[in-house]
Scaffold this motif. Structure first.
Motif, PDB file in Angstrom:
ATOM      1  N   ALA A  66       0.838  -1.206   0.000  1.00 34.51           N
ATOM      2  CA  ALA A  66       0.000   0.000   0.000  1.00 34.51           C
ATOM      3  C   ALA A  66       0.871   1.253   0.000  1.00 34.51           C
ATOM      4  CB  ALA A  66      -0.935  -0.003   1.207  1.00 34.51           C
ATOM      5  N   LEU A  67       1.891   1.272   0.843  1.00 31.63           N
ATOM      6  CA  LEU A  67       2.772   2.436   0.917  1.00 31.63           C
ATOM      7  C   LEU A  67       3.525   2.635  -0.394  1.00 31.63           C
ATOM      8  CD1 LEU A  67       4.240   1.964   4.515  1.00 31.63           C
ATOM      9  CD2 LEU A  67       2.550   3.651   3.789  1.00 31.63           C
ATOM     10  N   ALA A  68       4.052   1.552  -0.947  1.00 30.98           N
ATOM     11  CA  ALA A  68       4.816   1.649  -2.188  1.00 30.98           C
ATOM     12  C   ALA A  68       3.949   2.131  -3.345  1.00 30.98           C
ATOM     13  CB  ALA A  68       5.447   0.299  -2.524  1.00 30.98           C
ATOM     14  N   GLY A  69       2.628   1.843  -3.300  1.00 29.69           N
ATOM     15  CA  GLY A  69       1.724   2.259  -4.359  1.00 29.69           C
ATOM     16  C   GLY A  69       1.198   3.667  -4.189  1.00 29.69           C
ATOM     17  N   GLY A  70       1.632   4.357  -3.144  1.00 28.83           N
ATOM     18  CA  GLY A  70       1.172   5.719  -2.914  1.00 28.83           C
ATOM     19  C   GLY A  70      -0.123   5.796  -2.131  1.00 28.83           C
ATOM     20  N   PHE A  71      -0.551   4.677  -1.543  1.00 33.04           N
ATOM     21  CA  PHE A  71      -1.792   4.651  -0.782  1.00 33.04           C
ATOM     22  C   PHE A  71      -1.510   4.713   0.723  1.00 33.04           C
ATOM     23  CE2 PHE A  71      -2.716   2.600  -4.848  1.00 33.04           C
ATOM     24  CZ  PHE A  71      -3.816   3.323  -5.254  1.00 33.04           C
TER      25      PHE A  71
END
Length: 378
Positions: A66-71
């Motif tokens: 989630a963090l890596a995807g910008g979420f």
């Protein structure tokens, strides 16, 4: 002298502006260290939240993706709010604001930042023993759903078709979650649906009706607390609100609330089932992978041979995300070991009388005369 120094400093500043010093962005597996003293004053609760945030950022694939995807990575640690130190607010039968809600995101540089914190959260349904709140096929009347601890996906939704909320799902195609429902005979596991994170009504202390039959709640009755959550999650990614958009993930952890839940649910087995996933990640479970643990009744005198740290577990925070620094030691300091253990990697660590563990390679055992001198004159 000033005529020389001033041009020199000006030149350095110009070089920094032209050739900025590169800042290393966060990389997967790197420690996430955030001091939450501003939001959580209770030392035990604060350390627990800080420790588990670090653990999930390092090891939880859903959080990392989630963090890596910008979420957003949303967490609710129930039982960790300073409200638990207030006799009235800690009464779960009356006023449930025992949880801390934290939201993490990666910034443009790729570093993990906390973008939201709220100490008025709750993950416990209003009256879990009120049988007849729902009726399940082949089960009959049951109490409200209590979602199991764990990490889930978040999507945008209108709660009851009225206002913006975050819908909690197992995955995109499955809008249900693992939960338990209390029955008069005990409890039953059953999938729950329509579980949303939403705001709390302003009259939730009146005792009239249910303000939650299983949904996590944010805020102490002021709507702006929840809208800040929506801004930190949904509106950081999307211009206008639409339903069914991916928002990130939610992690629920109620370990700090275990004792109170035993009293509220009146069933240790039910509570153990609810918190099983977060129990699996507790520091105590690390010792199951350790070997040859010893205890020293008279203690063992040690001296540090280099600057080192006392850690909460017999391992460094580089090898185990749940181990935190609990103290620092300078070279030459004396300490007493009350035990030792070979950790999961086979390295020897000493358990100190002052609390925490120190790596055996950073200390030496005192000889008889040194130990005697320390005992008599130390």
């Amino acid at each position: 002298m000033k005529k020389v120094i001033l041009p020199f400093i000006t030149g350095i500043l110009c070089l920094v502006l032209i050739f900025p010093i590169p800042v290393r962005a966060y990389t997967p597996g790197q420690a996430y260290q955030r001091n939450l003293h501003t939001w959580i004053k209770n030392d035990d609760h604060r350390r627990y939240v800080e420790m588990m945030l670090d653990y999930h950022v390092r090891n939880n694939k859903q959080v990392r993706d989630a963090l890596a995807g910008g979420f957003s990575a949303v967490f609710i640690f129930d039982g960790c709010s300073d409200n638990m130190d207030d006799p009235t607010l800690s009464d779960l039968s009356f006023y449930r604001v025992s949880g801390v809600c934290v939201v993490l995101r990666q910034d443009e540089a790729g570093d993990v930042k906390m973008v939201y914190c709220n100490i008025n959260a709750s993950t416990i349904p209003d009256r879990p023993l009120e049988y007849g709140a729902w009726s399940l096929p082949d089960v009959g009347d049951v109490g409200p759903a209590t979602v199991l601890d764990g990490t889930y996906q978040l999507y945008s939704v209108y709660h009851k078709g009225k206002y913006e909320a975050l819908h909690v799902r197992s995955e995109y195609s499955d809008g249900t979650l693992p939960a338990i429902y209390m029955t008069e005979e005990g409890f039953t596991p059953y999938r729950a649906n329509e579980i949303n994170i939403h705001t709390r009504t302003s009259n939730h202390t009146s005792g009239k009706g249910m303000w939650s039959a299983g949904c996590p709640l944010i805020g102490g009755g002021e709507s702006w607390e929840f809208w800040k959550l929506m801004e930190a999650t949904y509106h950081r990614n999307y211009d206008s609100f639409e339903t069914d958009n991916f928002v990130g993930c939610l992690t629920i952890d109620r370990q700090a609330l275990r004792t109170e839940m035993y009293t509220l649910y009146k069933s240790p087995d039910a509570v153990d089932a609810i918190i099983w996933e977060s129990t699996r990640m507790q520091p105590q479970t690390y010792f199951a992978a350790c070997g040859h643990r010893e205890h020293y009744e008279k203690g063992k005198k040690l001296r540090t041979v280099r600057d080192t740290q006392r850690m909460s577990l017999p391992c460094s925070n580089g090898s185990d995300a749940r181990s935190l620094e609990v103290g620092t030691l300078s070279a030459g300091e004396m300490l007493t070991a009350v035990g030792s253990v070979f950790n999961a990697s086979g390295n020897l660590w000493y358990e100190t009388e002052a609390g925490g563990y120190v790596y055996a390679g950073h200390v030496e055992e005192l000889g008889f005369f040194d130990s005697l001198w320390q005992t008599l004159f130390g």
